[in-house]
Write a protein that holds these residues in place. Structure first.
Motif, PDB file in Angstrom:
ATOM      1  N   ILE A 274       0.865  -1.185   0.000  1.00 58.23           N
ATOM      2  CA  ILE A 274       0.000   0.000   0.000  1.00 58.23           C
ATOM      3  C   ILE A 274       0.899   1.230   0.000  1.00 58.23           C
ATOM      4  O   ILE A 274       1.945   1.248   0.664  1.00 58.23           O
ATOM      5  CB  ILE A 274      -0.911   0.044   1.251  1.00 58.23           C
ATOM      6  CG1 ILE A 274      -1.752  -1.238   1.372  1.00 58.23           C
ATOM      7  CG2 ILE A 274      -1.821   1.269   1.226  1.00 58.23           C
ATOM      8  CD1 ILE A 274      -1.285  -2.175   2.449  1.00 58.23           C
ATOM      9  N   ILE A 275       0.484   2.263  -0.739  1.00 57.70           N
ATOM     10  CA  ILE A 275       1.182   3.546  -0.699  1.00 57.70           C
ATOM     11  C   ILE A 275       0.199   4.621  -0.265  1.00 57.70           C
ATOM     12  O   ILE A 275      -0.946   4.645  -0.706  1.00 57.70           O
ATOM     13  CB  ILE A 275       1.824   3.889  -2.054  1.00 57.70           C
ATOM     14  CG1 ILE A 275       2.986   2.914  -2.337  1.00 57.70           C
ATOM     15  CG2 ILE A 275       2.330   5.330  -2.081  1.00 57.70           C
ATOM     16  CD1 ILE A 275       3.723   3.178  -3.630  1.00 57.70           C
ATOM     17  N   MET A 276       0.691   5.497   0.617  1.00 55.62           N
ATOM     18  CA  MET A 276      -0.169   6.521   1.229  1.00 55.62           C
ATOM     19  C   MET A 276       0.355   7.924   0.933  1.00 55.62           C
ATOM     20  O   MET A 276       0.805   8.632   1.836  1.00 55.62           O
ATOM     21  CB  MET A 276      -0.271   6.303   2.734  1.00 55.62           C
ATOM     22  CG  MET A 276       1.072   6.130   3.404  1.00 55.62           C
ATOM     23  SD  MET A 276       0.954   6.190   5.189  1.00 55.62           S
ATOM     24  CE  MET A 276       2.693   6.098   5.604  1.00 55.62           C
ATOM     25  N   PRO A 277       0.289   8.367  -0.309  1.00 58.24           N
ATOM     26  CA  PRO A 277       0.703   9.741  -0.575  1.00 58.24           C
ATOM     27  C   PRO A 277      -0.183  10.734   0.163  1.00 58.24           C
ATOM     28  O   PRO A 277      -1.360  10.466   0.424  1.00 58.24           O
ATOM     29  CB  PRO A 277       0.544   9.872  -2.095  1.00 58.24           C
ATOM     30  CG  PRO A 277      -0.434   8.817  -2.471  1.00 58.24           C
ATOM     31  CD  PRO A 277      -0.241   7.702  -1.503  1.00 58.24           C
ATOM     32  N   ASP A 278       0.406  11.873   0.499  1.00 54.39           N
ATOM     33  CA  ASP A 278      -0.317  12.942   1.178  1.00 54.39           C
ATOM     34  C   ASP A 278      -0.604  14.034   0.156  1.00 54.39           C
ATOM     35  O   ASP A 278       0.314  14.599  -0.431  1.00 54.39           O
ATOM     36  CB  ASP A 278       0.536  13.483   2.329  1.00 54.39           C
ATOM     37  CG  ASP A 278      -0.194  14.479   3.199  1.00 54.39           C
ATOM     38  OD1 ASP A 278      -0.755  15.443   2.637  1.00 54.39           O
ATOM     39  OD2 ASP A 278      -0.198  14.311   4.426  1.00 54.39           O
ATOM     40  N   ILE A 279      -1.863  14.361  -0.040  1.00 60.19           N
ATOM     41  CA  ILE A 279      -2.274  15.233  -1.137  1.00 60.19           C
ATOM     42  C   ILE A 279      -1.746  16.657  -0.990  1.00 60.19           C
ATOM     43  O   ILE A 279      -1.596  17.371  -1.996  1.00 60.19           O
ATOM     44  CB  ILE A 279      -3.809  15.236  -1.263  1.00 60.19           C
ATOM     45  CG1 ILE A 279      -4.229  15.604  -2.692  1.00 60.19           C
ATOM     46  CG2 ILE A 279      -4.462  16.158  -0.223  1.00 60.19           C
ATOM     47  CD1 ILE A 279      -5.662  15.242  -3.022  1.00 60.19           C
ATOM     48  N   THR A 280      -1.424  17.084   0.221  1.00 62.57           N
ATOM     49  CA  THR A 280      -0.896  18.434   0.421  1.00 62.57           C
ATOM     50  C   THR A 280       0.621  18.488   0.336  1.00 62.57           C
ATOM     51  O   THR A 280       1.214  19.557   0.514  1.00 62.57           O
ATOM     52  CB  THR A 280      -1.346  19.014   1.772  1.00 62.57           C
ATOM     53  OG1 THR A 280      -0.732  18.279   2.835  1.00 62.57           O
ATOM     54  CG2 THR A 280      -2.858  18.965   1.909  1.00 62.57           C
ATOM     55  N   ARG A 281       1.257  17.351   0.069  1.00 62.59           N
ATOM     56  CA  ARG A 281       2.714  17.277  -0.040  1.00 62.59           C
ATOM     57  C   ARG A 281       3.181  16.690  -1.360  1.00 62.59           C
ATOM     58  O   ARG A 281       4.217  17.060  -1.884  1.00 62.59           O
ATOM     59  CB  ARG A 281       3.291  16.388   1.066  1.00 62.59           C
ATOM     60  CG  ARG A 281       2.883  16.718   2.464  1.00 62.59           C
ATOM     61  CD  ARG A 281       3.435  15.676   3.427  1.00 62.59           C
ATOM     62  NE  ARG A 281       2.877  15.834   4.766  1.00 62.59           N
ATOM     63  CZ  ARG A 281       3.134  15.021   5.768  1.00 62.59           C
ATOM     64  NH1 ARG A 281       3.950  13.983   5.582  1.00 62.59           N
ATOM     65  NH2 ARG A 281       2.601  15.216   6.948  1.00 62.59           N
ATOM     66  N   CYS A 282       2.443  15.726  -1.878  1.00 62.75           N
ATOM     67  CA  CYS A 282       2.948  14.883  -2.969  1.00 62.75           C
ATOM     68  C   CYS A 282       2.852  15.544  -4.339  1.00 62.75           C
ATOM     69  O   CYS A 282       3.393  15.035  -5.317  1.00 62.75           O
ATOM     70  CB  CYS A 282       2.215  13.546  -2.995  1.00 62.75           C
ATOM     71  SG  CYS A 282       0.521  13.637  -3.639  1.00 62.75           S
ATOM     72  N   GLY A 283       2.158  16.675  -4.437  1.00 66.96           N
ATOM     73  CA  GLY A 283       1.949  17.317  -5.727  1.00 66.96           C
ATOM     74  C   GLY A 283       0.491  17.628  -6.012  1.00 66.96           C
ATOM     75  O   GLY A 283       0.159  18.066  -7.107  1.00 66.96           O
ATOM     76  N   GLY A 284      -0.382  17.393  -5.016  1.00 73.42           N
ATOM     77  CA  GLY A 284      -1.793  17.716  -5.194  1.00 73.42           C
ATOM     78  C   GLY A 284      -2.582  16.593  -5.818  1.00 73.42           C
ATOM     79  O   GLY A 284      -2.059  15.509  -6.095  1.00 73.42           O
ATOM     80  N   PRO A 285      -3.875  16.817  -6.051  1.00 74.21           N
ATOM     81  CA  PRO A 285      -4.732  15.756  -6.593  1.00 74.21           C
ATOM     82  C   PRO A 285      -4.293  15.274  -7.972  1.00 74.21           C
ATOM     83  O   PRO A 285      -4.403  14.077  -8.263  1.00 74.21           O
ATOM     84  CB  PRO A 285      -6.127  16.388  -6.636  1.00 74.21           C
ATOM     85  CG  PRO A 285      -5.950  17.822  -6.354  1.00 74.21           C
ATOM     86  CD  PRO A 285      -4.649  18.013  -5.662  1.00 74.21           C
ATOM     87  N   SER A 286      -3.802  16.171  -8.825  1.00 70.91           N
ATOM     88  CA  SER A 286      -3.363  15.727 -10.158  1.00 70.91           C
ATOM     89  C   SER A 286      -2.236  14.713 -10.036  1.00 70.91           C
ATOM     90  O   SER A 286      -2.236  13.679 -10.716  1.00 70.91           O
ATOM     91  CB  SER A 286      -2.887  16.925 -10.987  1.00 70.91           C
ATOM     92  OG  SER A 286      -3.934  17.820 -11.245  1.00 70.91           O
ATOM     93  N   GLU A 287      -1.268  15.009  -9.161  1.00 74.86           N
ATOM     94  CA  GLU A 287      -0.127  14.103  -9.016  1.00 74.86           C
ATOM     95  C   GLU A 287      -0.510  12.846  -8.260  1.00 74.86           C
ATOM     96  O   GLU A 287      -0.015  11.758  -8.573  1.00 74.86           O
ATOM     97  CB  GLU A 287       1.032  14.817  -8.312  1.00 74.86           C
ATOM     98  CG  GLU A 287       2.325  14.027  -8.291  1.00 74.86           C
ATOM     99  CD  GLU A 287       2.935  13.797  -9.665  1.00 74.86           C
ATOM    100  OE1 GLU A 287       3.904  13.020  -9.750  1.00 74.86           O
ATOM    101  OE2 GLU A 287       2.467  14.386 -10.660  1.00 74.86           O
TER     102      GLU A 287
END
Length: 388
Positions: A274-287
């Motif tokens: 599982i990968i848990m990117p953080d939307i406010t760090r990883c590049g936003g919803p597009s990324e």
């Protein structure tokens, strides 16, 4: 249409400040976003203000162009960290704005919804008691009674940021601390029963020996995942841990992996489930959407990290709606009361039965309430129990 202004606010949250922003245009359309990260939220705040100034006069409908230009321009000061948090918030606000122009929810811009009822797991549910098996068990039952079917916690007393007591300089645990961590975890498992998902967090603050030893011991509790057994710096170190863990222990990483480039080696080496990117760090919803598509090619699940503010929660849910390989989304079970007043549609009205139910309102479906944000300005001086 042209961008005419970007406003940024630092707002006090339950654990740390939120960085919230709003984009304005010459045709009256607006979009809201979140760039939260910590510690160092004032750095993120000023980064967001600077990045906002860089997009004045641009066409807000060119979302991918703006993302790429900002990423390439700011790469000179480092592709990650505060600059990417700012890009993440801008990207979120641009997607919100664009979807409002088109009159559709944000998930429609990402390919449409596989689902609109987003399965959550609870975090920050354990703040009302001591670090004991009894107190954790009692609070876990409250999570279950509220309709949730999964929860996460860090049972290692010395690394719990605000409620731990014995920070260890070499990231070690004494035998007594190891026993306490297991006993707390077992008490939670016994309280919620075998059908409940239990995620164990380490914050990458155990040394290699102890991280492996505790994973081997906790495997008996049928944990759903073991989170960040090592930091994000080396895929090879994660590989070494993976090779030492029992086969029934899934690994989750990603809250400190930025962009699709940051997860490439983790995927290619097949180091996590599982990968848990953080939307406010990883590049936003597009990324995050691009990262999830990469993950799908390796049969890895998406479970967004989300201990942030209300826009992070809603935007993450829009991405989760749009991908086939979604597992669960993190949700702050206890939060500040103004989480639901700084936006014009309260999150509490979206939550039931352990799910966040997305609306069909255009964009993210909410707007920021400026007067309410200004009632709760961000904290700029360190204090016990709060990270600036």
């Amino acid at each position: 249409m042209k961008i005419t202004d970007v406003k940024v606010w630092l707002v006090e949250g339950v654990k740390y400040n939120w960085t919230l922003l709003k984009i304005y245009t010459d045709e009256g359309y607006t979009g809201v976003g979140e760039a939260t990260n910590w510690p160092g939220s004032p750095i993120v705040y000023h980064a967001a203000k600077h990045v906002g100034e860089r997009i004045i006069g641009m066409d807000p409908m060119r979302t991918d162009f703006i993302w790429t230009k900002l990423y390439r321009d700011l790469n000179w000061i480092g592709p990650y960290g505060a600059s990417l948090c700012a890009i993440s918030g801008i990207d979120m606000a641009l997607l919100d704005l664009k979807a409002k122009v088109l009159g559709v929810p944000c998930y429609e811009l990402m390919g449409g919804a596989f689902r609109k009822d987003i399965l959550l797991y609870a975090n920050y549910w354990f703040t009302g008691g001591a670090h004991t098996p009894e107190d954790y068990a009692a609070q876990a039952l409250q999570v279950k009674a509220a309709g949730f079917t999964g929860l996460k916690f860090d049972p290692f007393a010395h690394v719990n940021y605000f409620y731990g007591e014995d920070l260890s300089s070499n990231l070690n645990l004494s035998v007594a601390q190891q026993d306490l961590a297991f006993d707390v975890s077992k008490a939670v498992r016994d309280a919620v029963g075998p059908e409940f998902d239990i995620m164990i967090e380490t914050h990458a603050m155990l040394n290699f020996r102890v991280a492996v030893k505790m994973a081997q011991r906790l495997a008996a509790l049928d944990i759903t995942w073991y989170e960040e057994p090592v930091g994000p710096e080396s895929a090879d170190t994660l590989k070494a841990v993976r090779e030492r863990l029992p086969g029934n222990v899934a690994i989750c990483v990603g809250e400190r992996h930025y962009t699709r480039h940051g997860i490439r080696q983790v995927l290619e080496k097949q180091l996590c489930d599982i990968i848990m990117p953080d939307i406010t760090r990883c590049g936003g919803p597009s990324e995050m959407k691009r990262m999830a598509t990469m993950m799908e090619a390796y049969n890895v699940l998406l479970a967004p990290h989300n201990p942030n503010g209300p826009l992070s929660t809603i935007a993450s849910a829009h991405v989760c709606a749009s991908v086939p390989n979604f597992f669960r989304q993190e949700f702050m079970f206890n939060d500040v009361p103004w989480r639901d007043t700084v936006i014009d549609h309260p999150i509490k009205d979206m939550i039931s039965d352990g799910h966040l139910h997305l609306s069909d309102r255009p964009g993210l479906g909410v707007d920021l309430v400026e007067a309410e944000m200004e009632k709760h300005p961000g904290i700029l001086q360190p204090r016990p129990g709060f990270y600036v």
